[in-house]
Design an enzyme around this catalytic site. Structure first.
Site, short mmCIF file in Angstrom:
data_model
loop_
_atom_site.label_atom_id
_atom_site.label_comp_id
_atom_site.label_asym_id
_atom_site.label_seq_id
_atom_site.Cartn_x
_atom_site.Cartn_y
_atom_site.Cartn_z
N ASN A 141 10.26 1.25 -60.54
CA ASN A 141 9.17 0.28 -60.77
C ASN A 141 9.43 -1.08 -60.11
OD1 ASN A 141 8.38 1.56 -64.10
ND2 ASN A 141 7.36 2.00 -62.16
N ASP A 145 2.57 6.15 -69.90
CA ASP A 145 1.95 6.03 -68.58
C ASP A 145 0.43 5.88 -68.70
OD1 ASP A 145 1.89 5.87 -65.85
OD2 ASP A 145 2.35 7.98 -65.47
C1 IPE Z 1 7.05 6.26 -65.23
O1 IPE Z 1 5.75 5.90 -64.87
C2 IPE Z 1 7.81 5.05 -65.64
C3 IPE Z 1 7.39 4.41 -66.88
C4 IPE Z 1 6.49 4.87 -67.71
C5 IPE Z 1 8.07 3.20 -67.21
P1 IPE Z 1 5.33 5.66 -63.35
O2 IPE Z 1 3.89 5.38 -63.36
O3 IPE Z 1 6.21 4.65 -62.74
O4 IPE Z 1 5.67 7.07 -62.70
P2 IPE Z 1 5.17 7.74 -61.35
O5 IPE Z 1 5.44 6.78 -60.25
O6 IPE Z 1 3.70 8.00 -61.50
O7 IPE Z 1 5.94 9.01 -61.24
C1 IPE Z 2 2.85 2.68 -67.23
O1 IPE Z 2 1.57 2.47 -66.73
C2 IPE Z 2 3.63 1.39 -67.39
C3 IPE Z 2 4.72 1.21 -66.42
C4 IPE Z 2 5.13 2.10 -65.57
C5 IPE Z 2 5.42 -0.06 -66.46
P1 IPE Z 2 1.29 2.37 -65.17
O2 IPE Z 2 1.37 0.94 -64.75
O3 IPE Z 2 2.17 3.30 -64.42
O4 IPE Z 2 -0.21 2.88 -65.12
P2 IPE Z 2 -0.89 3.80 -64.01
O5 IPE Z 2 -0.03 5.02 -63.85
O6 IPE Z 2 -0.97 2.98 -62.75
O7 IPE Z 2 -2.23 4.12 -64.58
MG MG Z 3 1.98 5.24 -63.84
#
Ligand code: IPE
Ligand code: IPE
Ligand code: MG
Length: 241
Positions: free
Chosen positions: A66, A18
């Site tokens: 997602n 993340d």
């Molecule tokens: C969790 O990250 C999913 C992945 C790393 C693929 P998110 O960024 O989607 O999670 P939330 O929404 O902050 O809980």
């Molecule tokens: C994790 O990074 C990757 C996926 C969930 C695909 P994020 O895209 O959630 O990054 P933040 O949480 O917005 O920083």
């Molecule tokens: Mg995230």
């Protein structure tokens, strides 16, 4: 390797990768650049896992939730994923890495499904490490799917309800046949599971770090494993031997 006990390695490491978006924001770039840089960390951590001797590595790459993201971001992630699998195939073949996925793969665009399937097939005989990507994955969906599978077996007379055990439930999940994770890592200072492996993580050790995923590399990975090795896992029993 500094301070890592090879006798006490986690057999299965799971990672919630993340913070790609926030990394990009910090650098005044668009989110997609963050995902691209994140792919570099994936490469680095897969390689490190193989070097350290981790047998199972499971990465949360795209959650069921997602799909709610803007279309251009979802499309960019799908393209990146396909490109990544294509680019890493030789590396997996040269290093004995078997590739597999968990999640509702049928929801991915056809070209990604094809790429996934090709990678699974080509690496299927590898035995040194298993790299699992969670794609269109949600733990609650996984549990619902498992319950449906089990209910069908009961309906067909193959199973009776009294015979439903924890083992049967585990085997019916997408992760059937895999050991439960010993160590979970989540980057970017978020302290939640976000629908990842809820059943499987009943006794997993958690390591949370503020480091954003694109900046999470081998050095901190080793620190996480070192920290894991200091934990005493009791599984509900007393600490006495
Ligand atoms: C969790 O990250 C999913 C992945 C790393 C693929 P998110 O960024 O989607 O999670 P939330 O929404 O902050 O809980
Ligand atoms: C994790 O990074 C990757 C996926 C969930 C695909 P994020 O895209 O959630 O990054 P933040 O949480 O917005 O920083
Ligand atoms: Mg995230």
């Amino acid at each position: 390797m500094p301070n890592i006990d090879p006798q006490n390695l986690p057999k299965h490491v799971a990672i919630i990768m993340d913070g790609n978006g926030r990394w990009a924001k910090k650098k005044v770039m668009n989110r997609i650049r963050g995902h691209e840089e994140g792919a570099g960390s994936v490469r680095n951590i897969v390689k490190a896992s193989r070097e350290i001797g981790i047998h199972w590595l499971t990465l949360y790459a795209f959650s069921e939730e997602n799909w709610k993201r803007p279309k251009y971001e979802v499309e960019a992630l799908m393209k990146l994923l396909s490109r990544f699998l294509k680019g890493e195939l030789d590396e997996m073949l040269n290093n004995g890495i078997r590739f597999q996925t968990i999640g509702r793969i049928d929801k991915l665009p056809k070209y990604v499904q094809d790429r996934v399937q090709k990678t699974v097939e080509k690496t299927s005989r590898n035995k040194d490490m298993v790299l699992t990507l969670a794609l269109s994955y949600g733990s609650r969906q996984e549990v619902s799917d498992a319950i449906q599978k089990i209910a069908k077996r009961v309906e067909s007379g193959d199973l009776t309800s009294e015979k439903i055990t924890e083992q049967i439930i585990s085997d019916s999940l997408y992760t059937g046949g895999m050991p439960d994770p010993d160590l979970l890592i989540r980057t970017s200072a978020e302290y939640r599971l976000s629908n990842f492996l809820l059943w499987q993580m009943a006794y997993t050790e958690f390591y949370f770090t503020p480091t954003l995923w694109p900046e999470f590399r081998k050095d901190e990975y080793l620190e996480a494993i070192e920290e894991y090795q200091k934990r005493e896992r009791r599984f509900g029993a007393t600490g006495e031997k």
